[in-house]
Design an enzyme around this catalytic site. Structure first.
Site, PDB file in Angstrom:
ATOM      1  N   ASP A 121     -57.393  49.625 -19.870  1.00  0.00           N
ATOM      2  CA  ASP A 121     -57.860  50.796 -19.124  1.00  0.00           C
ATOM      3  C   ASP A 121     -58.276  51.897 -20.092  1.00  0.00           C
ATOM      4  OD1 ASP A 121     -57.148  49.299 -16.915  1.00  0.00           O
ATOM      5  OD2 ASP A 121     -55.156  50.196 -16.776  1.00  0.00           O
TER       6      ASP A 121
ATOM      7  N   LYS B 180     -57.948  42.044 -17.815  1.00  0.00           N
ATOM      8  CA  LYS B 180     -58.254  42.817 -16.613  1.00  0.00           C
ATOM      9  C   LYS B 180     -59.073  44.050 -16.973  1.00  0.00           C
ATOM     10  CE  LYS B 180     -55.175  45.318 -14.066  1.00  0.00           C
ATOM     11  NZ  LYS B 180     -55.922  46.548 -13.814  1.00  0.00           N
ATOM     12  N   THR B 181     -60.109  44.276 -16.193  1.00  0.00           N
ATOM     13  CA  THR B 181     -60.988  45.431 -16.415  1.00  0.00           C
ATOM     14  C   THR B 181     -60.917  46.379 -15.213  1.00  0.00           C
ATOM     15  OG1 THR B 181     -62.852  44.248 -15.382  1.00  0.00           O
ATOM     16  CG2 THR B 181     -62.638  44.068 -17.754  1.00  0.00           C
TER      17      THR B 181
ATOM     18  N   ASP C   1     -60.511  44.506 -11.620  1.00  0.00           N
ATOM     19  CA  ASP C   1     -59.527  45.045 -10.660  1.00  0.00           C
ATOM     20  C   ASP C   1     -60.230  46.079  -9.768  1.00  0.00           C
ATOM     21  OD1 ASP C   1     -57.211  45.907  -9.422  1.00  0.00           O
ATOM     22  OD2 ASP C   1     -56.256  46.669 -11.247  1.00  0.00           O
TER      23      ASP C   1
ATOM     24  N   LYS D  59     -60.483  46.261  -6.421  1.00  0.00           N
ATOM     25  CA  LYS D  59     -59.798  46.630  -5.167  1.00  0.00           C
ATOM     26  C   LYS D  59     -60.786  46.975  -4.067  1.00  0.00           C
ATOM     27  CE  LYS D  59     -55.580  48.333  -7.409  1.00  0.00           C
ATOM     28  NZ  LYS D  59     -55.978  48.441  -8.834  1.00  0.00           N
ATOM     29  N   PHE D  60     -61.654  46.018  -3.737  1.00  0.00           N
ATOM     30  CA  PHE D  60     -62.626  46.230  -2.664  1.00  0.00           C
ATOM     31  C   PHE D  60     -61.894  46.540  -1.364  1.00  0.00           C
ATOM     32  CE2 PHE D  60     -65.057  43.501  -5.598  1.00  0.00           C
ATOM     33  CZ  PHE D  60     -66.228  44.228  -5.681  1.00  0.00           C
TER      34      PHE D  60
ATOM     35  N   GLY E 227     -67.426  44.152   5.627  1.00  0.00           N
ATOM     36  CA  GLY E 227     -67.933  42.986   4.911  1.00  0.00           C
ATOM     37  C   GLY E 227     -69.283  43.226   4.246  1.00  0.00           C
ATOM     38  N   ASN E 228     -70.205  43.863   4.967  1.00  0.00           N
ATOM     39  CA  ASN E 228     -71.543  44.054   4.412  1.00  0.00           C
ATOM     40  C   ASN E 228     -71.529  44.952   3.173  1.00  0.00           C
ATOM     41  OD1 ASN E 228     -74.475  43.675   4.618  1.00  0.00           O
ATOM     42  ND2 ASN E 228     -74.477  45.894   4.950  1.00  0.00           N
TER      43      ASN E 228
HETATM   44  P1  5BU Z   1     -50.054  50.048 -16.857  1.00  0.00           P
HETATM   45  O1  5BU Z   1     -50.645  50.863 -17.961  1.00  0.00           O
HETATM   46  O2  5BU Z   1     -49.333  48.785 -17.349  1.00  0.00           O
HETATM   47  O3  5BU Z   1     -49.199  50.857 -15.918  1.00  0.00           O
HETATM   48  O4  5BU Z   1     -51.342  49.558 -16.027  1.00  0.00           O
HETATM   49  C1  5BU Z   1     -51.251  48.777 -14.882  1.00  0.00           C
HETATM   50  C2  5BU Z   1     -52.623  48.321 -14.445  1.00  0.00           C
HETATM   51  O5  5BU Z   1     -52.495  47.531 -13.275  1.00  0.00           O
HETATM   52  C3  5BU Z   1     -53.584  49.452 -14.085  1.00  0.00           C
HETATM   53  O6  5BU Z   1     -54.889  49.041 -14.430  1.00  0.00           O
HETATM   54  C4  5BU Z   1     -53.474  49.560 -12.577  1.00  0.00           C
HETATM   55  O7  5BU Z   1     -54.684  49.986 -11.974  1.00  0.00           O
HETATM   56  C5  5BU Z   1     -53.179  48.138 -12.171  1.00  0.00           C
HETATM   57  N1  5BU Z   1     -52.347  48.025 -10.960  1.00  0.00           N
HETATM   58  C6  5BU Z   1     -51.070  48.535 -10.875  1.00  0.00           C
HETATM   59  O8  5BU Z   1     -50.562  49.129 -11.819  1.00  0.00           O
HETATM   60  N2  5BU Z   1     -50.338  48.361  -9.733  1.00  0.00           N
HETATM   61  C7  5BU Z   1     -50.823  47.723  -8.639  1.00  0.00           C
HETATM   62  O9  5BU Z   1     -50.122  47.579  -7.645  1.00  0.00           O
HETATM   63  C8  5BU Z   1     -52.153  47.205  -8.735  1.00  0.00           C
HETATM   64  C9  5BU Z   1     -52.877  47.363  -9.891  1.00  0.00           C
HETATM   65 BR1  5BU Z   1     -52.870  46.295  -7.272  1.00  0.00          BR
END
Ligand code: 5BU
Length: 255
Positions: free
Chosen positions: A34, A56-57, A87, A89-90, A94-95
């Site tokens: 992130d 994960k992006t 990631d 999170k749509f 649907g469209n």
């Molecule tokens: P961290 O720096 O380890 O706290 O990052 C966690 C990542 O996982 C971060 O990109 C969140 O957007 C993602 N995430 C989360 O922390 N918890 C969730 O329930 C979901 C995604 Br879904």
């Protein structure tokens, strides 16, 4: 069951590829990068690549996204053998999710092996994404639970996610959540909120350790700041990988 045996039960080719890769590479670690510049992203991705099964992006946090970034990301994923999970999170009709997945600046469906969605809009969110993702052999994770304090994704919501996922097992490859006995072996569980040095942040994040997450029934841990803010991200990734893999081995020995 072991990842490699479960791979044989998975109808989705991306899920099967991921489970086989985890077994071959002996990694059940997903690193979440992130960061906000592509240089920093690619630098850390090259360092942690050998340790991970999945990267994960959050593509919309990059300030300088362009097509060259995607080419380099895909090159690294081939060189180090990891899959890519956007990631996103749509969460729309649907469209609209169909357009957001395929079009816009990011063209997520062109490069992300896996993406995820909330089920709040109803099952058409899955149908819309499936129209774009299935022909490209992509996989979808449904958000069954979140790691953040006060999340409303509990109880009936969580159970409905499992049900809709199982109803769409050609495209839905598993769940974001903590794991649950009712999830079939053909589905993967992926857990964020994992850190060895902290129990949470000041914005609602709640952490467990890799061993707690794996013992709780998950397959893959997601680690963000625990790796990318470390002085040495490669060593940190190695540490999380070893912790999660040995917890998996312990779990399988017990069963
Ligand atoms: P961290 O720096 O380890 O706290 O990052 C966690 C990542 O996982 C971060 O990109 C969140 O957007 C993602 N995430 C989360 O922390 N918890 C969730 O329930 C979901 C995604 Br879904």
């Amino acid at each position: 069951m072991r990842y490699r045996d479960r791979a044989q039960l998975m109808p989705n080719p991306t899920a099967k590829r991921l489970a086989e890769l985890m077994d071959n590479k002996q990694s059940n670690l997903c690193v979440s990068l992130d960061v906000t510049t592509s240089a920093e992203f690619l630098d850390i991705a090259a360092k942690v690549g050998p340790e991970i099964c999945l990267l994960k992006t959050h593509i919309d946090t990059l300030e300088d996204f362009n097509d060259d970034f995607v080419l380099e990301l895909l090159r690294l994923s081939g060189e180090h053998r990891f899959l890519v999970f956007e990631d996103r999170k749509f969460s729309d009709i649907g469209n609209t999710v169909r357009l957001q997945y395929e079009k816009g600046i990011h063209h997520i469906a062109d490069w992300a092996d896996i993406t995820n969605a909330f089920i709040t809009p109803g099952p058409a969110v899955i149908a819309g994404l499936k129209e774009i993702g299935l022909p490209r052999h992509r996989g979808l994770l449904l958000i069954a639970e979140l790691s953040s304090a006060g999340s409303l994704a509990t109880g009936d919501y969580t159970n409905t996610a499992y049900q809709w996922g199982n109803d769409n097992a050609d495209f839905v490859i598993g769940y974001i959540g903590k794991g649950n006995q009712q999830i079939p072996e053909s589905m993967l569980t992926i857990t964020p909120g994992v850190n060895l040095d902290s129990t949470g942040d000041n914005l609602g994040q709640q952490y467990q350790t890799p061993a707690e997450a794996i013992a709780g029934g998950t397959d893959i841990i997601i680690v963000g700041r625990g790796v990318y803010t470390a002085d040495d991200p490669a060593s940190a990734a190695k540490l999380y990988r070893q912790a999660a893999w040995s917890a998996y081995q312990d779990r399988e020995r017990l069963n």
